[in-house]
Design a protein around this motif. Sequence first.
Motif, PDB file in Angstrom:
ATOM      1  N   LEU A  14       0.729  -1.354   0.059  1.00  0.00           N
ATOM      2  CA  LEU A  14       0.051   0.012   0.106  1.00  0.00           C
ATOM      3  C   LEU A  14       0.814   1.204   0.075  1.00  0.00           C
ATOM      4  CD1 LEU A  14      -2.770   1.006  -0.039  1.00  0.00           C
ATOM      5  CD2 LEU A  14      -2.947   0.925   2.471  1.00  0.00           C
ATOM      6  N   GLN A  15       1.966   1.104   0.815  1.00  0.00           N
ATOM      7  CA  GLN A  15       2.913   2.272   0.812  1.00  0.00           C
ATOM      8  C   GLN A  15       3.483   2.513  -0.761  1.00  0.00           C
ATOM      9  OE1 GLN A  15       5.821   0.911   3.801  1.00  0.00           O
ATOM     10  NE2 GLN A  15       5.193   2.585   5.009  1.00  0.00           N
ATOM     11  N   VAL A  16       3.880   1.495  -1.460  1.00  0.00           N
ATOM     12  CA  VAL A  16       4.453   1.569  -2.575  1.00  0.00           C
ATOM     13  C   VAL A  16       3.198   2.339  -3.803  1.00  0.00           C
ATOM     14  CG1 VAL A  16       5.382   0.276  -4.668  1.00  0.00           C
ATOM     15  CG2 VAL A  16       6.387   0.002  -2.280  1.00  0.00           C
ATOM     16  N   ALA A  17       2.291   1.550  -3.414  1.00  0.00           N
ATOM     17  CA  ALA A  17       1.152   1.758  -4.389  1.00  0.00           C
ATOM     18  C   ALA A  17       0.710   3.523  -4.383  1.00  0.00           C
ATOM     19  CB  ALA A  17      -0.221   1.069  -4.018  1.00  0.00           C
ATOM     20  N   VAL A  18       0.702   3.883  -3.075  1.00  0.00           N
ATOM     21  CA  VAL A  18       0.434   5.382  -2.931  1.00  0.00           C
ATOM     22  C   VAL A  18       1.535   6.262  -3.581  1.00  0.00           C
ATOM     23  CG1 VAL A  18       0.272   7.156  -1.187  1.00  0.00           C
ATOM     24  CG2 VAL A  18      -0.853   4.991  -0.767  1.00  0.00           C
ATOM     25  N   LEU A  19       2.666   5.851  -3.462  1.00  0.00           N
ATOM     26  CA  LEU A  19       3.802   6.699  -4.172  1.00  0.00           C
ATOM     27  C   LEU A  19       3.866   6.457  -5.597  1.00  0.00           C
ATOM     28  CD1 LEU A  19       6.713   5.845  -1.445  1.00  0.00           C
ATOM     29  CD2 LEU A  19       5.651   7.841  -1.644  1.00  0.00           C
ATOM     30  N   ILE A  20       3.453   5.381  -6.080  1.00  0.00           N
ATOM     31  CA  ILE A  20       2.998   5.131  -7.575  1.00  0.00           C
ATOM     32  C   ILE A  20       2.380   6.182  -8.031  1.00  0.00           C
ATOM     33  CG2 ILE A  20       2.532   3.477  -9.367  1.00  0.00           C
ATOM     34  CD1 ILE A  20       3.693   1.292  -7.568  1.00  0.00           C
TER      35      ILE A  20
END
Length: 88
Positions: A14-20
């Motif tokens: 989820l952290q990675v998805a938000v930054l993407i």
Amino acid sequence: MKSGATAVLTARELQVAVLITQGFKSKAIGSRLNIAPATVDAHRARIYSKLGVSKRSALAASIAGTVALHRQRRSIASSRAPAESAPG
């Protein structure tokens, strides 16, 4: 009970998805999260597969409600925290 993207994504995904969705590239995401860009790419592949998306815009639409709900819950939780009394 988890709902939406949080039901299928790990906290790190989820952290990675938000930054993407914010437009960051793998190298920048890796720097922010202290992981290798290749690890970011692996997370991206799993995220897209789990959510059944193939574009950043579709990812953003998929997690938008989840992120908003998460922020709302954090805000409510922090407003319920007991106030510290001033030393007297």
